[in-house]
Design an enzyme around this catalytic site. Structure first.
Site, PDB file in Angstrom:
ATOM      1  CB  CYS A 121       4.136  -5.022 -11.908  1.00 32.19           C
ATOM      2  SG  CYS A 121       2.723  -4.786 -10.816  1.00 32.19           S
ATOM      3  NE  ARG A 173       4.297  -2.502  -5.934  1.00 33.50           N
ATOM      4  CZ  ARG A 173       4.133  -3.702  -6.468  1.00 33.50           C
ATOM      5  NH1 ARG A 173       4.993  -4.167  -7.352  1.00 33.50           N
ATOM      6  NH2 ARG A 173       3.104  -4.452  -6.116  1.00 33.50           N
ATOM      7  CB  CYS A 185      -0.351  -1.902 -16.514  1.00 33.75           C
ATOM      8  SG  CYS A 185       1.363  -1.692 -17.006  1.00 33.75           S
ATOM      9  CG  HIS A 234      -3.197  -2.347 -11.730  1.00 34.06           C
ATOM     10  ND1 HIS A 234      -3.305  -2.570 -10.382  1.00 34.06           N
ATOM     11  CD2 HIS A 234      -2.002  -2.851 -12.102  1.00 34.06           C
ATOM     12  CE1 HIS A 234      -2.203  -3.176  -9.948  1.00 34.06           C
ATOM     13  NE2 HIS A 234      -1.403  -3.363 -10.972  1.00 34.06           N
ATOM     14  CB  CYS A 261      18.867  21.540  -3.896  1.00 33.07           C
ATOM     15  SG  CYS A 261      19.497  19.975  -4.511  1.00 33.07           S
TER      16      CYS A 261
END
Lengths: 163, 258
Positions: free
Chosen positions: B219, B215, B174, B178, B71
């Site tokens: 949930c 993540r 969601c 939230h 890279c």
């Protein structure tokens, strides 16, 4: 009879009493479709479900257990309740102490069965909505309601004691 | 007493709803909800467990691939030729596909196509390490995802997935938590605004670095839903919307969270 067979038989015998695989570790076999109880239809009349689902009678002591159980009612996730032995009651929903003075049995039943009938944007899970009306349910829970008919009635009976 | 409790709750909810509407314009990082000791853990690179992953990413970034390049061949030693301002704009519109591409997907593509390495699995520890390393270069930079022009339809689709797509047996989206209840407790856990500015982050509950798509799927798992596959169209759109929703927040990678 082998031990494992006995265990399976006990499970099958217990199933109608509402022992679902819900919060139990994954080694519990998922019930076969034929073991899932038949869905009981209900009707929202004037924001109330007047008669008990399946004509069953609720048991308030068991309803309290269902309300606490994290894999079943898990009411404490959002609501403060007169259950002092449990720590960390949630803050998202209204406190339930005295709820039976504010709503009658039929109104409470509708709120448990499907709060979305009253508030389409609600966070509260619909505990007895038709299994076909859910999206992308994980395999373990497909084709099933969150609570059994008996558990719904037990929770209603328990809430009715919170005058 | 009971009536009093209900009235207090009602006032709290009204305040929460009012502040929720303020929050939608006024974004805040999950950092603000952390306990002091967790904040200190994040702020100190020697205590921040996510830094080990960033370092691992740095080594991969410098490792020579099958084509004899690393890279660093293009992006400079330690990625010094990478512009933090550009890193903060991901996901961006991919000029080839004319669709949004996440930073991790971009790294995965370069890893095989340019360096000739074996493909990296999305959200694998190597892919996360590389993403954490690159995003850490932009720590402190303000998130600035493009939402206009050709991005409009993708942003709108992501927003729809976030706000309206109820899923799982618990039938939640969601936004159910939230958008409406950040700062309030769900049992013992404080609900965040669901911001993604700290990802990949060190999650104390997992004891490792997790990516935003991991993540999201955690949930989904909690409300008994099938998650979308890593790197899928849906997860890309969700990540796009979530990052853009946090425009204006500072990148914290690697953040420390519960």
């Amino acid at each position: 009879m082998k031990k494992s067979n006995l265990a399976v038989s006990i499970m099958i015998a217990c199933f109608p009493l509402g022992i679902l695989a819900a919060d139990v570790p994954t080694e519990t076999p998922t019930p076969k479709p034929e073991m899932i109880e038949a869905y009981q239809t209900w009707k929202n009349t004037d924001y109330s479900i007047g008669s008990p689902l399946g004509g069953l009678k609720g048991n308030p002591a068991n309803g309290r257990k269902v309300a606490i159980h994290r894999g079943k009612g898990n009411c404490l996730a959002c609501h403060q309740m007169p259950i002092p032995e449990e720590e960390f009651h949630g803050e998202v929903g209204p406190p339930l102490d005295g709820i039976a003075s504010r709503y009658d049995e039929g109104q409470l039943r509708l709120r448990i069965v499907n709060m979305q009938e009253l508030n389409p944007g609600t966070l509260m899970p619909p505990f007895y909505k038709h299994p076909d009306q859910f999206n992308r349910v994980s395999k373990k829970y497909q084709g099933r309601t969150i609570l059994t008919v008996q558990e719904v009635e037990d929770v209603v009976a328990y809430l009715m004691t919170l005058k | 007493m009971k009536l009093k409790a209900t009235i207090i709750w009602g006032v709290c909810m009204l305040t929460a709803q009012l502040s929720a509407s303020v929050f939608s314009a006024d974004v805040f990082s999950g950092y603000t909800l952390l306990k002091q000791e967790t904040k200190e853990m994040q702020d100190d690179d020697f205590l921040n467990q996510g830094m080990a992953t960033v370092e691992k990413g740095g080594k991969l970034f410098a490792s020579i691939g099958k084509n004899g390049k690393s890279c660093e061949t293009c992006h400079g030693q330690g990625g010094k030729k990478l512009d933090p301002k550009v890193i903060a704009t991901y996901p961006v519109l991919n000029s080839k596909t004319q669709r949004p591409i996440t930073l991790q997907q971009h790294i995965i593509n370069e890893w095989t196509e340019n360096l000739g390495n074996a493909p990296l699995k999305y959200e694998s520890s190597d892919a996360l390490a590389l993403e954490a390393f690159v995003r850490n270069l932009a720590r402190g930079q303000v998130v600035n995802v493009q939402t206009g022009g050709k991005m409009v339809p993708f942003f709108e689709q992501g927003k729809k997935l976030y706000e309206e797509a109820r899923a799982g047996q618990l039938d939640m989206a969601c936004a159910s938590c939230h958008n409406l209840y950040p700062g309030l407790k769900l049992r013992a856990q404080v609900l965040s605004q669901g911001q993604s500015n700290g990802f990949p982050l060190y999650r104390l509950a997992d004891g490792k670095v997790v990516g935003v798509q991991t993540r999201i799927n955690q949930c989904f798992d909690q409300f008994r839903a099938e998650g979308y596959p890593f790197g899928s169209e849906e997860n890309t759109l969700l990540e796009l919307y979530m990052n853009a929703r946090g425009n204006g927040l500072k990148i914290e990678t690697p953040a420390v969270r519960f």
